[in-house]
Motif scaffolding. Structure first.
Motif, mmCIF file in Angstrom:
data_model
loop_
_atom_site.group_PDB
_atom_site.id
_atom_site.type_symbol
_atom_site.label_atom_id
_atom_site.label_comp_id
_atom_site.label_asym_id
_atom_site.label_seq_id
_atom_site.Cartn_x
_atom_site.Cartn_y
_atom_site.Cartn_z
ATOM 1 N N ALA A 229 -9.503 1.758 1.486
ATOM 2 C CA ALA A 229 -9.532 1.444 2.918
ATOM 3 C C ALA A 229 -8.248 1.905 3.587
ATOM 4 O O ALA A 229 -8.263 2.439 4.708
ATOM 5 C CB ALA A 229 -9.719 -0.059 3.121
ATOM 6 N N GLY A 230 -7.117 1.702 2.896
ATOM 7 C CA GLY A 230 -5.833 2.146 3.437
ATOM 8 C C GLY A 230 -5.768 3.651 3.570
ATOM 9 O O GLY A 230 -5.221 4.180 4.557
ATOM 10 N N HIS B 170 -8.330 5.662 4.002
ATOM 11 C CA HIS B 170 -9.209 6.020 5.132
ATOM 12 C C HIS B 170 -8.487 5.786 6.457
ATOM 13 O O HIS B 170 -8.546 6.627 7.366
ATOM 14 C CB HIS B 170 -10.488 5.193 5.079
ATOM 15 C CG HIS B 170 -11.413 5.435 6.228
ATOM 16 N ND1 HIS B 170 -12.185 6.579 6.348
ATOM 17 C CD2 HIS B 170 -11.672 4.687 7.341
ATOM 18 C CE1 HIS B 170 -12.874 6.522 7.476
ATOM 19 N NE2 HIS B 170 -12.579 5.392 8.092
ATOM 20 N N GLN B 171 -7.804 4.647 6.565
ATOM 21 C CA GLN B 171 -7.086 4.332 7.802
ATOM 22 C C GLN B 171 -5.951 5.320 8.034
ATOM 23 O O GLN B 171 -5.711 5.758 9.178
ATOM 24 C CB GLN B 171 -6.544 2.905 7.726
ATOM 25 C CG GLN B 171 -5.852 2.439 9.001
ATOM 26 C CD GLN B 171 -5.385 0.992 8.905
ATOM 27 O OE1 GLN B 171 -5.370 0.406 7.832
ATOM 28 N NE2 GLN B 171 -4.999 0.423 10.033
ATOM 29 N N THR B 172 -5.239 5.671 6.963
ATOM 30 C CA THR B 172 -4.144 6.633 7.073
ATOM 31 C C THR B 172 -4.652 7.983 7.576
ATOM 32 O O THR B 172 -4.070 8.593 8.475
ATOM 33 C CB THR B 172 -3.452 6.821 5.708
ATOM 34 O OG1 THR B 172 -2.834 5.585 5.326
ATOM 35 C CG2 THR B 172 -2.391 7.908 5.770
ATOM 36 N N GLU C 208 0.817 -1.216 0.000
ATOM 37 C CA GLU C 208 0.000 0.000 0.000
ATOM 38 C C GLU C 208 0.848 1.261 0.000
ATOM 39 O O GLU C 208 0.501 2.266 -0.628
ATOM 40 C CB GLU C 208 -0.919 0.018 1.224
ATOM 41 C CG GLU C 208 -2.083 -0.934 1.149
ATOM 42 C CD GLU C 208 -2.976 -0.825 2.370
ATOM 43 O OE1 GLU C 208 -2.603 -0.070 3.305
ATOM 44 O OE2 GLU C 208 -4.018 -1.491 2.405
ATOM 45 N N ALA D 69 -7.395 8.574 9.230
ATOM 46 C CA ALA D 69 -7.880 8.453 10.606
ATOM 47 C C ALA D 69 -6.716 8.543 11.588
ATOM 48 O O ALA D 69 -6.812 9.215 12.632
ATOM 49 C CB ALA D 69 -8.628 7.130 10.785
ATOM 50 N N GLY D 70 -5.609 7.889 11.248
ATOM 51 C CA GLY D 70 -4.429 7.955 12.107
ATOM 52 C C GLY D 70 -3.853 9.356 12.179
ATOM 53 O O GLY D 70 -3.456 9.823 13.255
#
Length: 206
Positions: free
Chosen positions: A121-122, A124-126, A58, A128-129
């Motif tokens: 998804a990656g 979005h996660q990035t 990713e 969020a972090g």
């Protein structure tokens, strides 16, 4: 010193080559269809070398879209407000101009990400972090011990990241619509000022 500089330049060239090769392959065949082994072979590096530069598949795509807003807040000048530091940073970024920007590469990356559920998804996660890290930085700026986030910090971080994401999306949309890069860059500078005006003063309904 010179040798160290040359080594760093070579490392950056290798990193860029790997990322460019990966992006071309993803655009041609789709992110999920391409393996890390294939990318390493096409880039002329060992798989272990590729993972030295990019720890995950990713990251080959998502590394360059990361925004380290928390670092900007943490490293601001003494006495400077967090929002002021962020505005200053993004104002300077927009003022750098768009000369030499690889529009095709930008649009290709955006397409590759949007076409892959795993990358979306990656992303979005990035984000969020990064939002959580920004909230901790804002808490620390207020003198909260250990940057322990309170709701106000989380809400402010959410507003900032949402606003910056929207500004970025607007820039890309103009490029997709065929707006010349110089014009899109000029409008980006205006968008940055509007974004931080709203963050600083709020929405008045006018």
């Amino acid at each position: 010193m010179m040798m160290a500089g040359l080594r760093e330049k070579k490392k950056e060239q290798t990193r860029r080559r790997i990322a460019e090769v990966a992006l071309r392959m993803f655009a041609k065949r789709g992110y999920e269809a391409v393996t890390v082994n294939e990318i390493a072979e096409a880039a002329g590096v060992a798989k272990v070398t590729l993972f030295t530069y990019f720890p995950t598949k990713e990251s080959l795509v998502l590394d360059v879209v990361k925004e380290d807003s928390a670092k900007i807040v943490n490293e601001r000048r003494p006495g400077q407000a967090p929002l002021e530091a962020l505005r200053e940073h993004y104002r300077a970024f927009a003022a750098e101009g768009t000369e030499g920007v690889d529009v095709e590469g930008l649009l290709t990356r955006a397409w590759v990400i949007s076409a892959s559920p795993a990358l979306m998804a990656g992303l979005h996660q990035t984000r969020a972090g990064q939002r959580y890290e920004l909230a901790a930085a804002l808490a620390s700026a207020r003198g909260v011990p250990d940057g322990a986030c309170e709701l106000r910090d989380q809400l402010m971080a959410a507003q900032i990241t949402a606003v910056l994401t929207t500004v970025q999306e607007g820039f890309f949309q103009r490029l997709v619509e065929g707006t010349p890069i110089a014009e899109a860059g000029g409008r980006l500078a205006d968008d940055v000022e509007l974004a931080f005006d709203l963050l600083e003063h709020g929405f008045t309904g006018r």
